[in-house]
Design an enzyme around this catalytic site. Structure first.
Site, PDB file in Angstrom:
ATOM      1  N   GLU A 171       0.307  -1.307   0.022  1.00 26.56           N
ATOM      2  CA  GLU A 171       0.041   0.451   0.209  1.00 26.56           C
ATOM      3  C   GLU A 171       0.501   1.137  -0.263  1.00 26.56           C
ATOM      4  O   GLU A 171       0.630   2.324   0.879  1.00 26.56           O
ATOM      5  CB  GLU A 171      -0.949  -0.184   1.326  1.00 26.56           C
ATOM      6  CG  GLU A 171      -1.773  -1.171   1.277  1.00 26.56           C
ATOM      7  CD  GLU A 171      -3.304  -0.319   1.602  1.00 26.56           C
ATOM      8  OE1 GLU A 171      -3.102  -0.318   2.821  1.00 26.56           O
ATOM      9  OE2 GLU A 171      -4.179  -2.253   2.478  1.00 26.56           O
ATOM     10  N   GLU A 355      -5.188  -8.754   0.775  1.00 30.43           N
ATOM     11  CA  GLU A 355      -5.808  -7.998   2.130  1.00 30.43           C
ATOM     12  C   GLU A 355      -7.381  -8.046   2.066  1.00 30.43           C
ATOM     13  O   GLU A 355      -7.421  -7.615   0.949  1.00 30.43           O
ATOM     14  CB  GLU A 355      -5.140  -6.586   2.950  1.00 30.43           C
ATOM     15  CG  GLU A 355      -4.034  -7.146   3.353  1.00 30.43           C
ATOM     16  CD  GLU A 355      -3.370  -5.776   3.811  1.00 30.43           C
ATOM     17  OE1 GLU A 355      -4.318  -5.118   5.137  1.00 30.43           O
ATOM     18  OE2 GLU A 355      -2.567  -5.826   4.305  1.00 30.43           O
TER      19      GLU A 355
HETATM   20  C1  FCB Z   1      -4.229  -2.514   5.332  1.00 29.96           C
HETATM   21  C2  FCB Z   1      -2.929  -1.678   5.994  1.00 29.96           C
HETATM   22  C3  FCB Z   1      -2.932  -3.232   8.163  1.00 29.96           C
HETATM   23  C4  FCB Z   1      -3.977  -3.682   8.128  1.00 29.96           C
HETATM   24  C5  FCB Z   1      -5.289  -2.980   7.764  1.00 29.96           C
HETATM   25  C6  FCB Z   1      -6.859  -3.023   8.921  1.00 29.96           C
HETATM   26  O1  FCB Z   1      -4.832  -0.350   5.150  1.00 29.96           O
HETATM   27  O2  FCB Z   1      -2.274  -2.770   5.269  1.00 29.96           O
HETATM   28  O3  FCB Z   1      -1.877  -3.238   7.395  1.00 29.96           O
HETATM   29  O4  FCB Z   1      -3.385  -2.523   9.008  1.00 29.96           O
HETATM   30  O5  FCB Z   1      -5.694  -1.802   6.651  1.00 29.96           O
END
Ligand code: FCB
Length: 449
Positions: A171, A355
């Protein structure tokens, strides 16, 4: 009726099922065994920056408890585990000497994973820059791009005999914008003029690292190629009122700018014009360095953005569910995002959902037993289902990583936001698999929803 019959979706053989964590959020041991200070150590130790004054000093004590955590991953039937290497743990100043004790920790973690049949999926940068480099201007300093490439190559030399999957950055938008424009993440700067330069330097670091890593792998004479990708939080923006042309135009413009900011340079070697104009130091040849061929693209998805020409606050939208983060639950938008990225960027490699998950408060019954986390389970189920709809439309998705294995340090929100499939009692470090975790274990075991 089994879950498979109910939904009728069997995943392709070899589909990757994992969970993610990142070093600063779980490891603790912030100054042990020669580890250098990171910008998150500095930021969390600065009063007023993190909810409740929380820090990652101890976190889940994963530095010591990693064998417990790897066996939890095994109990969840995961075939992969995504984690990050803390750059200052392995190279305290971000340049110069490497720290053998820090590197040995990741040897132990990787070996433990492999012993349990779990494939390591390594992230090289999940936000914890060595503070020593921040003191030289951090990601705003172009010199750091070469230092990152050197660190990345060293990690490949050390671990690529056992690690096949590598991502450079997690990210980058969060680093550039949350860290340098809004100041809510480390290093806590509010300098909009610097933001696009930082974003550019991150992409340039990525491109340089891909090249140095491939050279390092070739130097090792590895019989098989390593696979390299990047993980992006591509926000999808949708119109508040899909029948309103003004909302639709704003949403379309936002998508092209937000996603184009990363996907255009990575896969086409160009920047959207507005982005290019905001980068002070954009040198000839930079875009060619950035646009390296990648083996996969990781997409993190939690919520969508909304565009509207209407005045006033957008959220909450009546009838929509929101998580503890205040994020709207909208599984369809994950499907839309995957379809859109694959459709707009045929140049892009196979995708992973790296994620996805939800923070909801846990509750306990009168005997102190953890109650089933039905909302988190429903979130995961609806989003995995949305992903299958994208796959049925022809999108090549190779894996899904739930965020997160453990409740952990949720950045500016500290420990007050729980994303884990495993509950962590931070006072005792006791771990308890949540109902969502047991459910996810079934999906992974059956390779079917
Ligand atoms: C993302 C991050 C991760 C976590 C999630 C909830 O932006 O990559 O580390 O904190 O959010």
């Amino acid at each position: 009726m089994s879950a498979k019959e109910k939904e009728g979706y069997a995943f392709p053989q070899g589909f990757v099922w994992g969970t993610g964590t990142s070093a600063y959020q779980v490891e603790g041991a912030w100054d042990e065994d020669g580890k250098g200070e990171s910008i998150w150590d500095r930021f969390s130790h600065t009063p007023g920056k993190i909810a409740n004054g929380d820090t990652g000093d101890v976190a889940c004590d994963h530095y010591r408890l990693y064998p417990v955590d790897v066996s939890l991953a095994a109990q969840l039937n995961l075939n992969s585990y995504r984690f990050s290497i803390a750059w200052p743990r392995v190279q305290p100043d971000g340049e110069g000497a490497f720290n053998e004790a820090g590197m040995a920790f990741y040897d132990r973690l990787i070996d433990e994973l492999l012993a349990k049949g779990i494939t390591p999926f390594v992230t090289l940068y999940h936000w914890d820059l060595p503070q020593a480099l921040q003191d030289q201007g951090g990601w705003g300093n172009r010199r750091v791009t070469d230092l990152f490439a050197a660190y990345a190559a060293k990690m490949v030399e050390r671990y690529a005999d056992r690690v096949r999957f590598w991502t450079t950055f997690n990210e980058p938008w969060c680093t550039s914008h949350l860290g340098h424009e809004y100041g809510i993440h480390a290093p806590g700067l509010k300098d909009p003029a610097l933001t696009r330069q930082v974003a550019h330097n991150l992409l340039l670091s990525h491109g340089k690292a891909v090249q140095s890593m491939r050279a390092a792998a070739a130097g090792l004479g590895l019989t098989r190629e390593i696979e390299i990708g990047i993980v992006l939080n591509l926000s999808i923006t949708e119109p508040l009122r899909p029948d309103d042309p003004a909302d639709c135009k704003l949403a379309e413009d936002a998508f092209k700018l937000d996603c184009g900011h990363y996907l255009d340079p990575l896969f086409r070697g160009v920047y959207p014009q507005v982005v290019a104009q905001g980068i002070g130091d954009l040198q000839a040849g930079d875009l060619a360095q950035i646009a390296q061929k990648l083996d996969f693209l990781g997409i993190n998805y939690y919520f969508r953005n909304i565009a509207t020409a209407k005045q006033g606050p957008v959220h909450p939208i009546a009838g929509q569910e929101y998580t503890q983060m205040g994020w709207e639950v909208n599984a369809d938008s994950l499907r839309n995002l995957l379809v859109r990225v694959a459709g707009d960027y045929p140049e892009a490699p196979p995708l992973y959902v790296t994620e996805n998950g939800a923070a909801f408060a846990e509750s306990f019954d009168t005997n102190g037993q953890l109650m089933p986390d039905v909302r988190r389970q429903a979130y995961l189920e609806s989003h995995i289902s949305a992903m299958t709809r994208a796959m049925q439309s022809g999108v090549d998705v190779r894996g899904y990583f739930a965020w997160s294995l453990l409740d952990n340090f949720e950045w500016a929100e500290g420990y007050a936001r729980r994303f884990g499939l495993v509950y962590v009692d931070f006072a005792t470090q006791k771990r308890t698999i949540k109902a969502s975790g047991h459910w996810f274990a079934g999906v992974a075991a059956n390779n079917a929803l």
